[in-house]
Design an enzyme around this catalytic site. Structure first.
Site, mmCIF file in Angstrom:
data_model
loop_
_atom_site.group_PDB
_atom_site.id
_atom_site.type_symbol
_atom_site.label_atom_id
_atom_site.label_comp_id
_atom_site.label_asym_id
_atom_site.label_seq_id
_atom_site.Cartn_x
_atom_site.Cartn_y
_atom_site.Cartn_z
ATOM 1 N N GLY A 166 -6.150 5.421 2.019
ATOM 2 C CA GLY A 166 -5.904 6.852 2.087
ATOM 3 C C GLY A 166 -5.165 7.242 0.821
ATOM 4 N N HIS A 167 -5.881 7.775 -0.153
ATOM 5 C CA HIS A 167 -5.272 8.105 -1.445
ATOM 6 C C HIS A 167 -5.133 9.619 -1.553
ATOM 7 C CE1 HIS A 167 -6.506 4.006 -3.380
ATOM 8 N NE2 HIS A 167 -5.737 3.888 -2.323
ATOM 9 N N GLY A 181 7.390 13.694 -7.684
ATOM 10 C CA GLY A 181 6.967 14.729 -6.730
ATOM 11 C C GLY A 181 5.489 14.549 -6.489
ATOM 12 N N THR A 188 -4.311 7.713 6.451
ATOM 13 C CA THR A 188 -5.553 7.414 7.164
ATOM 14 C C THR A 188 -5.367 7.502 8.666
ATOM 15 O OG1 THR A 188 -6.341 6.019 5.359
ATOM 16 C CG2 THR A 188 -7.313 5.605 7.528
ATOM 17 N N THR A 189 -4.226 7.034 9.172
ATOM 18 C CA THR A 189 -4.044 6.945 10.622
ATOM 19 C C THR A 189 -2.974 7.896 11.151
ATOM 20 O OG1 THR A 189 -2.416 5.192 10.317
ATOM 21 C CG2 THR A 189 -4.696 4.496 10.645
ATOM 22 N N ASN A 233 -10.185 2.197 5.024
ATOM 23 C CA ASN A 233 -8.787 1.987 5.436
ATOM 24 C C ASN A 233 -7.840 2.635 4.419
ATOM 25 O OD1 ASN A 233 -9.660 0.066 3.584
ATOM 26 N ND2 ASN A 233 -8.563 -1.649 4.497
ATOM 27 N N GLY A 250 0.839 -1.202 0.000
ATOM 28 C CA GLY A 250 0.000 0.000 0.000
ATOM 29 C C GLY A 250 0.872 1.249 0.000
ATOM 30 N N ASP A 251 0.204 2.397 -0.172
ATOM 31 C CA ASP A 251 0.891 3.697 -0.137
ATOM 32 C C ASP A 251 1.964 3.829 -1.213
ATOM 33 O OD1 ASP A 251 -0.677 4.349 2.135
ATOM 34 O OD2 ASP A 251 0.652 3.085 3.320
ATOM 35 N N GLN A 253 -5.104 -0.468 -1.035
ATOM 36 C CA GLN A 253 -4.060 -1.279 -0.401
ATOM 37 C C GLN A 253 -3.096 -1.811 -1.477
ATOM 38 O OE1 GLN A 253 -7.563 -2.169 0.726
ATOM 39 N NE2 GLN A 253 -7.175 -0.355 1.936
ATOM 40 N N LYS A 293 -0.955 5.339 -5.546
ATOM 41 C CA LYS A 293 -2.030 5.025 -6.499
ATOM 42 C C LYS A 293 -2.950 6.225 -6.734
ATOM 43 C CE LYS A 293 -3.316 1.578 -3.873
ATOM 44 N NZ LYS A 293 -2.200 1.515 -2.930
HETATM 45 P P1 IMP Z 1 -7.067 -3.205 7.971
HETATM 46 O O1 IMP Z 1 -7.184 -3.188 6.497
HETATM 47 O O2 IMP Z 1 -7.454 -1.900 8.636
HETATM 48 O O3 IMP Z 1 -7.734 -4.394 8.586
HETATM 49 O O4 IMP Z 1 -5.504 -3.374 8.335
HETATM 50 C C1 IMP Z 1 -4.778 -4.553 8.001
HETATM 51 C C2 IMP Z 1 -3.364 -4.206 7.551
HETATM 52 O O5 IMP Z 1 -3.429 -3.530 6.303
HETATM 53 C C3 IMP Z 1 -2.608 -3.267 8.490
HETATM 54 O O6 IMP Z 1 -1.226 -3.572 8.412
HETATM 55 C C4 IMP Z 1 -2.846 -1.893 7.880
HETATM 56 O O7 IMP Z 1 -1.842 -0.960 8.225
HETATM 57 C C5 IMP Z 1 -2.779 -2.260 6.412
HETATM 58 N N1 IMP Z 1 -3.519 -1.326 5.548
HETATM 59 C C6 IMP Z 1 -4.855 -1.270 5.355
HETATM 60 N N2 IMP Z 1 -5.169 -0.312 4.480
HETATM 61 C C7 IMP Z 1 -4.012 0.244 4.093
HETATM 62 C C8 IMP Z 1 -3.678 1.284 3.169
HETATM 63 O O8 IMP Z 1 -4.536 1.873 2.503
HETATM 64 N N3 IMP Z 1 -2.342 1.575 3.028
HETATM 65 C C9 IMP Z 1 -1.384 0.892 3.719
HETATM 66 N N4 IMP Z 1 -1.653 -0.078 4.588
HETATM 67 C C10 IMP Z 1 -2.953 -0.406 4.775
HETATM 68 MG MG MG Z 2 -2.408 5.167 1.430
#
Ligand code: IMP
Ligand code: MG
Length: 404
Positions: free
Chosen positions: A40-41, A395, A284-285, A38, A12-13, A208, A16
């Site tokens: 975060g784009h 960038g 996201t977090t 979950n 992820g990240d 993801q 995208k």
């Molecule tokens: P969940 O999808 O919130 O259940 O998290 C499960 C795992 O996927 C954890 O390690 C999260 O940090 C990771 N994860 C979920 N969504 C993303 C995302 O959009 N980017 C990066 N990691 C993600």
């Molecule tokens: Mg992200």
């Protein structure tokens, strides 16, 4: 224009959101097919940062926006996100009536489960994603069309009551959700098929990354749905011929949020520098992301799973600020070298990366024609991975993108 699927090739990240926003102009609609809030784009235009959790990243290009059946929808997040976008965005949005919802109980259960796991916690985003998909598999969760028709919450409440999850306030939540979703619900698979029959084209936006896939990722340190291009037709309710060409997105180093194996992870000053220069904090977090070198073993595995012949490479500007680069080309385990991305979690935890030095790009400037050192680096990577780098991002701004 043929349909195209933008998928993440790492944890992820990868960037995208930026790539989807850049490409969306060529398409009639942008469709999300997996995951939920979950995700975060991030899209940056003229210095202004927009973060999308549920709304497809084509929102700022005036496109039709589709949220397919494979997505779990948190109405509170969707409502908050729409309130930050122009009013007309809602008119361009369709949410499939078959999407499961994420209820406040799912979010609480996500937290309870993580606490129960203690030191083996997954490190989820606590957005209730896993519980919502689990309730779907147990046939307990309300779908979008159920909430509009009226849903019998008794079985779900009984389940959650037994898990010690407070179940009050759910009916008020259901009313609010119905108000939000009435009028924007439809048959996304049918809509995509109709667009295609008229000669239109769709851009699919994965959430993801491939290594977080429930089946093929680093289980159990994964998300709870599928993240690869192969899932697109099943998740959206369309035929496989409409699935589109896969374009994998990879960052030229690696990051991961949450727990789980990460063979090329680095720590100390270098990790701090990379995290700082690359602004590697969860969209996201807000959590600091774990950082490490590019891992070609993992990347080749992800390319194979998606069948992508072309990739978009992101954040080369960040890597060019690091003096001495390493790239992992194999794993060493108990004296032998391998290029298999292992299914055994223990082995993935124990492997030692075998590093090579790629052609140097320190200090390279990417404005204008691609500099010679950048070309050399990309040529090396293309040969190692047997793919074409079709897009290069250097960038966060939309404009800092080169088509190759
Ligand atoms: P969940 O999808 O919130 O259940 O998290 C499960 C795992 O996927 C954890 O390690 C999260 O940090 C990771 N994860 C979920 N969504 C993303 C995302 O959009 N980017 C990066 N990691 C993600
Ligand atoms: Mg992200």
């Amino acid at each position: 224009m043929a349909n195209l699927a933008v998928v993440g090739l790492q944890w992820g990240d990868e960037g995208k959101g930026k790539i989807v926003d850049y490409l969306a102009g060529e398409f009639d609609a942008v469709a999300r097919f997996n995951g939920g809030s979950n995700a975060g784009h991030t899209v940056v235009i003229g210095g202004r940062k927009h973060t999308f959790h549920l709304v497809p990243s084509g929102a700022l290009k005036g496109k039709e926006l589709l949220i397919g059946a494979g997505v779990v929808v948190d109405p509170e997040v969707l409502s908050g996100e729409l309130s930050l976008l122009p009013d007309e965005t809602r008119r361009r949005l369709m949410v499939d009536g078959r999407c499961s919802l994420v209820s406040p109980l799912d979010k609480e259960f996500d937290r309870v489960l993580e606490e129960l796991r203690g030191s083996a916690a997954i490190g989820t985003t606590r957005r209730g994603i896993g519980p919502s998909y689990a309730m779907r598999a147990l046939r307990l969760s309300p779908r979008v069309s159920d909430i509009i028709d009226g849903f019998d919450f008794e079985p779900l409440l009984r389940f959650y009551g037994k898990q010690g999850v407070g179940t009050a306030g759910l009916l008020g939540w259901a009313e609010e959700s119905k108000r939000l979703l009435s009028g924007i619900t439809g048959d996304v698979g049918g809509r995509i098929t109709a667009i295609a029959e008229k000669g239109g084209s769709i851009l699919y936006e994965a959430s993801q990354g491939t290594l977080l896939d429930l089946l093929h990722g680093s289980y159990p340190y994964v998300t709870s749905t599928h993240t690869t291009a192969s899932y697109i037709p099943a998740a959206l309710g369309i035929g496989p011929s409409l699935a589109g060409k896969p374009l994998g997105v990879a960052k030229c180093y690696t990051t991961r949020v949450g727990g789980g194996p990460f063979p090329t992870e680095i720590s100390g000053d270098l990790a701090e520098t990379l995290r700082g220069v690359g602004n590697e904090y969860g969209a996201t977090t807000g959590r600091p992301r774990r950082v490490g070198w590019l891992d070609l073993v993992a990347l080749k595995y992800a390319i194979r799973l998606n069948g992508s012949k072309e990739i978009a490479l992101t954040k080369l500007d960040v890597l060019s600020q690091i003096r001495e680069l390493k790239v992992c080309t194999a794993y060493r385990h108990e004296g032998s070298e391998s290029t298999d991305f292992q299914s055994s979690l223990g082995r993935l935890d124990e492997v030692e990366p075998v590093y090579e030095s790629p052609p140097p790009i320190h200090g390279a400037k990417f404005e204008g024609p691609l500099p010679a050192d950048g070309r050399k680096f990309l040529g090396w990577l293309e040969r190692e991975l047997d793919v074409k780098v079709a897009l290069l991002s250097y960038g966060e701004e939309r404009s800092k993108t080169i088509e190759l």
